[in-house]
Design an enzyme around this catalytic site. Structure first.
Site, PDB file in Angstrom:
ATOM      1  N   ARG A  70       0.774  -1.263   0.007  1.00 38.14           N
ATOM      2  CA  ARG A  70      -0.063   0.020   0.112  1.00 38.14           C
ATOM      3  C   ARG A  70       0.856   1.115  -0.062  1.00 38.14           C
ATOM      4  O   ARG A  70       2.053   1.166   0.505  1.00 38.14           O
ATOM      5  CB  ARG A  70      -0.868   0.166   1.026  1.00 38.14           C
ATOM      6  CG  ARG A  70      -2.196  -0.518   0.967  1.00 38.14           C
ATOM      7  CD  ARG A  70      -3.242  -0.210  -0.067  1.00 38.14           C
ATOM      8  NE  ARG A  70      -4.434  -0.741  -0.316  1.00 38.14           N
ATOM      9  CZ  ARG A  70      -4.325  -1.869  -1.333  1.00 38.14           C
ATOM     10  NH1 ARG A  70      -3.203  -2.125  -1.994  1.00 38.14           N
ATOM     11  NH2 ARG A  70      -5.248  -2.417  -1.545  1.00 38.14           N
ATOM     12  N   HIS A 119      -0.143   0.519  -9.877  1.00 44.45           N
ATOM     13  CA  HIS A 119      -0.965  -0.335  -9.268  1.00 44.45           C
ATOM     14  C   HIS A 119      -1.140  -1.843 -10.039  1.00 44.45           C
ATOM     15  O   HIS A 119      -2.519  -1.777 -10.044  1.00 44.45           O
ATOM     16  CB  HIS A 119      -2.122   0.357  -8.529  1.00 44.45           C
ATOM     17  CG  HIS A 119      -2.793  -0.299  -7.174  1.00 44.45           C
ATOM     18  ND1 HIS A 119      -3.042   0.124  -6.096  1.00 44.45           N
ATOM     19  CD2 HIS A 119      -2.679  -1.619  -7.125  1.00 44.45           C
ATOM     20  CE1 HIS A 119      -3.558  -0.507  -5.207  1.00 44.45           C
ATOM     21  NE2 HIS A 119      -3.317  -1.815  -5.725  1.00 44.45           N
ATOM     22  N   GLU A 176      -3.211   7.903  -5.289  1.00 44.73           N
ATOM     23  CA  GLU A 176      -3.355   7.288  -6.644  1.00 44.73           C
ATOM     24  C   GLU A 176      -4.150   7.911  -7.563  1.00 44.73           C
ATOM     25  O   GLU A 176      -5.429   8.098  -7.041  1.00 44.73           O
ATOM     26  CB  GLU A 176      -3.362   5.827  -6.269  1.00 44.73           C
ATOM     27  CG  GLU A 176      -2.287   5.079  -5.931  1.00 44.73           C
ATOM     28  CD  GLU A 176      -2.355   3.688  -5.707  1.00 44.73           C
ATOM     29  OE1 GLU A 176      -3.459   3.206  -6.207  1.00 44.73           O
ATOM     30  OE2 GLU A 176      -1.435   2.874  -5.018  1.00 44.73           O
TER      31      GLU A 176
HETATM   32  N1  LIG Z   1      -0.282  -4.165  -5.333  1.00 46.37           N
HETATM   33  C1  LIG Z   1      -1.579  -4.708  -5.472  1.00 46.37           C
HETATM   34  O1  LIG Z   1      -2.078  -4.674  -6.194  1.00 46.37           O
HETATM   35  C2  LIG Z   1      -2.047  -5.507  -4.413  1.00 46.37           C
HETATM   36  C3  LIG Z   1      -1.640  -5.243  -3.047  1.00 46.37           C
HETATM   37  N2  LIG Z   1      -2.164  -6.097  -2.044  1.00 46.37           N
HETATM   38  C4  LIG Z   1      -1.840  -5.719  -0.620  1.00 46.37           C
HETATM   39  O2  LIG Z   1      -0.762  -6.395   0.127  1.00 46.37           O
HETATM   40  C5  LIG Z   1      -1.021  -6.354   1.346  1.00 46.37           C
HETATM   41  C6  LIG Z   1      -0.893  -7.811   1.928  1.00 46.37           C
HETATM   42  O3  LIG Z   1      -1.969  -8.671   1.417  1.00 46.37           O
HETATM   43  P1  LIG Z   1      -1.930 -10.093   2.119  1.00 46.37           P
HETATM   44  O4  LIG Z   1      -0.620 -10.765   2.087  1.00 46.37           O
HETATM   45  O5  LIG Z   1      -3.070 -10.741   1.288  1.00 46.37           O
HETATM   46  O6  LIG Z   1      -2.533  -9.903   3.582  1.00 46.37           O
HETATM   47  P2  LIG Z   1      -2.544 -10.767   4.708  1.00 46.37           P
HETATM   48  O7  LIG Z   1      -3.282 -10.216   5.897  1.00 46.37           O
HETATM   49  O8  LIG Z   1      -2.663 -12.132   4.405  1.00 46.37           O
HETATM   50  O9  LIG Z   1      -0.972 -10.660   5.432  1.00 46.37           O
HETATM   51  C7  LIG Z   1      -0.738  -9.400   5.980  1.00 46.37           C
HETATM   52  C8  LIG Z   1       0.269  -9.590   7.118  1.00 46.37           C
HETATM   53  O10 LIG Z   1       0.720  -8.361   7.719  1.00 46.37           O
HETATM   54  C9  LIG Z   1       1.145  -8.659   8.991  1.00 46.37           C
HETATM   55  N3  LIG Z   1       1.189  -7.366   9.965  1.00 46.37           N
HETATM   56  C10 LIG Z   1       0.178  -6.689  10.286  1.00 46.37           C
HETATM   57  N4  LIG Z   1       0.542  -5.460  10.733  1.00 46.37           N
HETATM   58  C11 LIG Z   1       1.922  -5.523  10.490  1.00 46.37           C
HETATM   59  C12 LIG Z   1       2.806  -4.742  11.210  1.00 46.37           C
HETATM   60  N5  LIG Z   1       2.775  -3.579  12.036  1.00 46.37           N
HETATM   61  N6  LIG Z   1       4.218  -5.152  11.044  1.00 46.37           N
HETATM   62  C13 LIG Z   1       4.568  -6.347  10.334  1.00 46.37           C
HETATM   63  N7  LIG Z   1       3.596  -7.031   9.900  1.00 46.37           N
HETATM   64  C14 LIG Z   1       2.426  -6.753  10.058  1.00 46.37           C
HETATM   65  C15 LIG Z   1      -0.023  -9.420   9.334  1.00 46.37           C
HETATM   66  O11 LIG Z   1       0.287 -10.439  10.622  1.00 46.37           O
HETATM   67  C16 LIG Z   1      -0.158 -10.611   8.156  1.00 46.37           C
HETATM   68  O12 LIG Z   1       0.450 -11.675   8.264  1.00 46.37           O
HETATM   69  C17 LIG Z   1      -2.318  -5.855   1.940  1.00 46.37           C
HETATM   70  O13 LIG Z   1      -2.049  -4.407   2.086  1.00 46.37           O
HETATM   71  C18 LIG Z   1      -3.247  -5.877   0.314  1.00 46.37           C
HETATM   72  O14 LIG Z   1      -3.873  -4.752   0.410  1.00 46.37           O
HETATM   73  C19 LIG Z   1      -3.056  -7.210  -2.202  1.00 46.37           C
HETATM   74  C20 LIG Z   1      -3.242  -7.541  -3.339  1.00 46.37           C
HETATM   75  C21 LIG Z   1      -2.779  -6.932  -4.588  1.00 46.37           C
HETATM   76  O1  LIG Z   2      -6.226  -6.459  -3.976  1.00 44.54           O
HETATM   77  C1  LIG Z   2      -5.733  -5.373  -3.461  1.00 44.54           C
HETATM   78  O2  LIG Z   2      -5.270  -5.110  -2.270  1.00 44.54           O
HETATM   79  C2  LIG Z   2      -5.034  -4.453  -4.576  1.00 44.54           C
HETATM   80  O3  LIG Z   2      -4.348  -3.320  -4.204  1.00 44.54           O
HETATM   81  C3  LIG Z   2      -5.492  -4.589  -5.799  1.00 44.54           C
HETATM   82  O4  LIG Z   2      -6.037  -3.314  -6.335  1.00 44.54           O
HETATM   83  P1  LIG Z   2      -6.785  -3.543  -7.699  1.00 44.54           P
HETATM   84  O5  LIG Z   2      -8.060  -4.289  -7.540  1.00 44.54           O
HETATM   85  O6  LIG Z   2      -6.056  -4.056  -8.847  1.00 44.54           O
HETATM   86  O7  LIG Z   2      -7.348  -2.153  -7.898  1.00 44.54           O
END
Ligand SMILES: NC(=O)C1=CN([C@@H]2O[C@H](COP(=O)(O)OP(=O)(O)OC[C@H]3O[C@@H](n4cnc5c(N)ncnc54)[C@H](O)[C@@H]3O)[C@@H](O)[C@H]2O)C=CC1
Ligand SMILES: O=C(O)C(=O)COP(=O)(O)O
Length: 527
Positions: free
Chosen positions: A230, A279, A259
């Site tokens: 993020r 993104h 964004e």
């Molecule tokens: N760039 C993109 O298009 C995408 C971005 N994302 C983002 O990726 C991130 C992670 O997603 P997931 O792995 O599915 O989530 P998840 O919930 O499976 O993993 C997140 C991890 O972060 C840990 N966490 C929470 N607070 C923390 C802290 N202060 N310090 C260290 N670790 C901490 C949690 O314990 C958890 O293990 C989310 O922010 C999500 O929105 C997800 C999909 C696509």
């Molecule tokens: O799933 C997430 O958290 C993402 O950041 C993906 O974002 P998007 O659906 O590609 O706009």
């Protein structure tokens, strides 16, 4: 027929499912004002990260039942307002895990081998091999911040490439990290040791600006940082400066504080050490089909009056059980949240003991509520009654349930004991006749206080003068005390003090409190 608004580009597979039960309007260029104006017509809203579903939009809605986020992060939705209005918010927790992890790996390798700039250079007619001598990731140390679904998949891929893995995630057990092949370290060490850093955390108060100028200053001069989680977790101005001054090796960003990225962002003018993508983490054909189907099915179910499987804001319990247990679920959630904060660090075991009348009830929802509370610091609004047990299991938290109907200090009470990386802690709470919650015991010190949003706990020596000193210290920092109580086991032995305060403690005050002679420990809790 109910009406659904799709305000971001969603794969047709999702639209097809929804067209069977709703009138689907796809409008992907609506402004905030347009959304406020049109939302009263709709029963459901389907979005990705492009639409900010603000308080204003939710409050303008009159018949909205569900907001479906075709992706993971719901930080663009005001979930608190939706919950208050009884609007279900669902997401697709796993549909784009692989896509986001692969994007992070692609960014890491692109950074190492200058692929975007080398490509640009060849296309512009040059053949410059000297300018793009890269580095290998083999045997380098990758620091993963956030070892959840995406972080774990990145770990597996990086391990296969021969990287050494370290990770920072205060909510993951050592065993779970070891299974993944990662050594858990603190953030400071990760910053100092890593050759590559990749971020996979949600955006929360703790993770915002996690990588700021001070953090960047600790890193190796050739460190390469990847952020596909993020925007706002890295301080963009500080990063641009560090890159321009060549104090770090490079960075690759997929997500930004604002964004689309502003035209005048300092990031746009940094050279080949910085790679930017708009993104794209979830933008694969496969992930878009996965998330569209996952969320469309949930919207369809909710419109048909059925429960959703990945609701981020409602208990997935049967209405009858819920009604009977509701006050105890609130108690369990509050105590779970409390014991998690009191214990701090990683929790490895949660012992849930149902006492008195509560021992005769179905324990499962109570345990789930306790876990939801326990995980709420890590996962915020993403943890719910449906996913709390799975999330706990994935984090390596073992749960033991016990019952003791003979403990009858109160009609029904609940005792939670958390064993964690920083020690063992226990809290007990009960419901009064009017359904009000009381915290009745903390680490075996008897107390009797209602939970409060901001609380301060001390462990101290029971001796004259301490309470006065703490009171004056808080007063001198203009912190108002709503209530105060002391619990002790023996006279002039160890004691605890519990203060409910109206405001969070200002910076530095907790350290001052810890310096008061006789105070052994002090910590704050936000419930
Ligand atoms: N760039 C993109 O298009 C995408 C971005 N994302 C983002 O990726 C991130 C992670 O997603 P997931 O792995 O599915 O989530 P998840 O919930 O499976 O993993 C997140 C991890 O972060 C840990 N966490 C929470 N607070 C923390 C802290 N202060 N310090 C260290 N670790 C901490 C949690 O314990 C958890 O293990 C989310 O922010 C999500 O929105 C997800 C999909 C696509
Ligand atoms: O799933 C997430 O958290 C993402 O950041 C993906 O974002 P998007 O659906 O590609 O706009």
């Amino acid at each position: 027929m109910p009406k659904l608004l799709v305000s971001d580009p969603i794969d047709q597979a999702g639209i097809d499912i929804l067209s069977q039960v709703a009138q689907v309007d796809v409008e992907t260029s609506l402004s905030q004002e347009d959304l406020v104006r049109v939302i009263p017509e709709y029963d459901a809203l389907m979005i990705r990260s492009g639409t900010r579903v603000t308080k204003e939009i939710i409050e303008a809605a009159t018949q909205l039942k569900i907001i479906g986020r075709a992706g993971v992060g719901v930080d663009n939705v005001d979930v608190a307002t939706a919950t208050r209005k009884g609007i279900v918010v669902v997401n697709s927790p796993e549909g784009n895990t692989i896509a986001a992890a692969e994007h992070a790996i692609a960014m890491m390798l692109s950074l190492s081998r200058y692929i975007p700039d080398a490509n640009q250079s060849v296309k512009s007619g040059k053949w410059n091999r000297k300018a793009f001598v890269g580095t290998e990731v083999y045997k380098k140390t990758l620091g993963i911040v956030g070892l959840g679904k995406i972080g774990s998949h990145v770990a597996a891929a990086a391990k296969a490439m021969g990287m050494k893995l370290i990770a920072y995630d205060p909510f993951i057990s050592t065993e779970r990290a070891e299974q993944i092949g990662c050594r858990l370290v603190d953030l400071d060490l990760l910053f100092r040791e890593a050759d590559y850093i990749t971020l996979h955390v949600p955006k929360t108060a703790e993770t915002a600006n996690m990588i700021d100028a001070a953090a960047l200053a600790k890193m190796k001069p050739n460190v390469r940082i990847v952020n596909c989680s993020r925007g706002g977790i890295i301080d963009e101005a500080a990063l641009a400066e560090a890159l321009r001054e060549e104090r770090i090796g490079g960075a690759a960003l997929d997500v930004f504080e604002n964004e689309p990225l502003e035209a005048d962002s300092p990031l746009r003018s940094v050279g080949k050490q910085l790679i930017l993508t708009p993104h794209l983490g979830a933008s694969t054909a496969e992930a878009q089909v996965n998330v569209a189907i996952d969320v469309a099915e949930q919207i369809r179910d909710v419109l048909l009056g059925l429960p959703a499987r990945s609701a981020v804001n409602i208990p997935g319990l049967y209405p009858d059980a819920l009604e009977k247990l509701r006050p105890y679920l609130q108690l369990a959630e509050t105590l779970g949240n409390l014991v998690g904060q009191v214990a701090g660090g990683r929790i490895e075991l949660l012992n849930v003991r149902m006492q008195g009348d509560l021992a005769n009830n179905d324990s499962q929802p109570v345990v789930v509520a306790a876990l939801k509370g326990l995980l709420s610091q890590a996962l915020r609004e993403r943890v719910n009654y449906v996913n709390a047990s799975i999330e706990a299991k994935e984090r390596g938290i073992r749960v033991i349930e016990t019952r003791d109907a003979s403990i009858r200090d109160y009609a029904g009470s609940l005792h939670l004991e958390a064993k964690g990386s920083l020690g063992d802690h226990a809290v007990t709470g009960a419901l009064l006749g009017d359904g009000e919650i009381r915290i009745t015991d903390i680490d075996e010190f008897p107390i009797n206080v209602p939970p409060n949003h901001y609380m301060l706990f001390t462990r101290h020596r029971d001796m004259p003068g301490i309470i006065g000193k703490i009171g004056s210290l808080l007063g001198s920092f203009n912190v108002n005390i709503a209530s105060m109580q002391v619990g002790r086991k023996i006279v002039r032995g160890d004691a605890v003090m519990v203060l409910s305060i109206d405001d969070p403690l200002p910076d530095g005050l907790l350290d001052e409190i810890k310096k008061v002679p006789g105070i052994r420990d002090a910590y704050t809790v936000t419930l």
